[in-house]
Write an enzyme that holds these catalytic residues in place. Structure first.
Site, PDB file in Angstrom:
ATOM      1  N   CYS A 183       0.825  -1.207   0.000  1.00  0.00           N
ATOM      2  CA  CYS A 183       0.000   0.000   0.000  1.00  0.00           C
ATOM      3  C   CYS A 183       0.857   1.253   0.000  1.00  0.00           C
ATOM      4  O   CYS A 183       2.050   1.207   0.305  1.00  0.00           O
ATOM      5  CB  CYS A 183      -0.987   0.002   1.175  1.00  0.00           C
ATOM      6  SG  CYS A 183      -0.292   0.056   2.808  1.00  0.00           S
ATOM      7  N   CYS A 184       0.223   2.364  -0.383  1.00  0.00           N
ATOM      8  CA  CYS A 184       0.861   3.671  -0.441  1.00  0.00           C
ATOM      9  C   CYS A 184       1.975   3.664  -1.487  1.00  0.00           C
ATOM     10  O   CYS A 184       1.741   3.342  -2.637  1.00  0.00           O
ATOM     11  CB  CYS A 184       1.370   4.058   0.947  1.00  0.00           C
ATOM     12  SG  CYS A 184       1.809   5.802   1.130  1.00  0.00           S
ATOM     13  N   ILE A 185       3.218   3.952  -1.111  1.00  0.00           N
ATOM     14  CA  ILE A 185       4.336   3.982  -2.052  1.00  0.00           C
ATOM     15  C   ILE A 185       4.931   2.597  -2.290  1.00  0.00           C
ATOM     16  O   ILE A 185       5.647   2.383  -3.271  1.00  0.00           O
ATOM     17  CB  ILE A 185       5.433   4.969  -1.558  1.00  0.00           C
ATOM     18  CG1 ILE A 185       6.496   5.254  -2.650  1.00  0.00           C
ATOM     19  CG2 ILE A 185       6.095   4.442  -0.288  1.00  0.00           C
ATOM     20  CD1 ILE A 185       5.960   5.917  -3.895  1.00  0.00           C
TER      21      ILE A 185
END
Length: 225
Positions: free
Chosen positions: A135-137
């Site tokens: 998730c995210c980066i």
């Protein structure tokens, strides 16, 4: 019997380690899903240490494994000791530590290198056809290690100012991967590679929406496991 899931951290704190809310959300959803979780981090020095009150770097030196132990309540192992045969899936929360400590994306972008133990962990789960959640980066790890895979970091345009890092999608495409546009409440499943991604804090959204989006990622990972 619950699924056995490895959670890989990158330190403690959004600007130089793992994003704490994302790590916590993943752990809560894994607990709710009945998973048995073990936490890992590489035993390496952080790229930098950021004063989170001022948002500026300091002269301190910190260790990724030692700092990650804060989030793991001390119950953590060196990533070098992870054995893929003991797990059904692996999950990587986000935070700048992913782009600084687990790889060099923060400095080198699509030309980054990936930490050897992170790379070998991803490759081992992929070879074993076991799901990988990011998730995210952290989806950039999959984009770098698995050319041609499908991931999401949200949108490829800064829609209504909610996706300030939308250019990351273009860098992912330049690596030969397919970026799938998704909202914060959604995740994307690359069924061929068993890679599940969601944007989390790559979107400026209320915390509960980010929490729920991570929940969809965890749920899909557990389904695939």
């Amino acid at each position: 019997m619950g699924k056995r899931v490895a959670l890989v951290l990158a330190g403690c704190g959004v600007f130089d380690g793992s994003e704490i809310h994302e790590a916590s959300a993943a752990l809560v959803h894994l607990s709710r899903g009945g998973a048995e979780v073990k936490i890992f981090a590489p035993n390496i020095e952080q790229r930098d240490v950021v004063n989170h009150l001022k948002g500026s770097p300091t002269d301190e030196k910190r260790n990724v494994l030692v700092e990650s132990a804060r989030l793991a309540r001390g119950n953590i192992q060196d990533l070098a000791e992870l054995k893929v045969s003991e797990f059904d899936a692996v999950i990587f929360p986000g935070g700048f530590g992913v782009a600084k400590n687990l790889c060099s994306w923060a400095v080198d972008g699509k030309n980054c290198t990936v930490n050897e133990h992170v790379n070998s962990t991803l490759q081992a789960f992929h070879r074993a056809k076991k799901p990988i959640g990011l998730c995210c980066i952290s989806p950039v790890l999959a984009a770098k290690v698995f050319p041609g895979c499908e991931v999401t970091v949200g949108q490829d345009k800064n829609v209504d100012g909610r996706f300030p890092d939308a250019e990351t999608a273009s860098a992912i495409a330049e690596l030969g991967c397919k970026h799938i546009c998704k909202d914060v409440s959604e995740s994307h499943v690359d069924k061929a590679n068993k890679i599940v991604t969601t944007c989390a804090f790559m979107c400026k959204a209320p915390l509960h929406e980010i929490f729920d989006g991570i929940g969809t990622m965890v749920e899909e990972v557990l389904k695939l496991a």
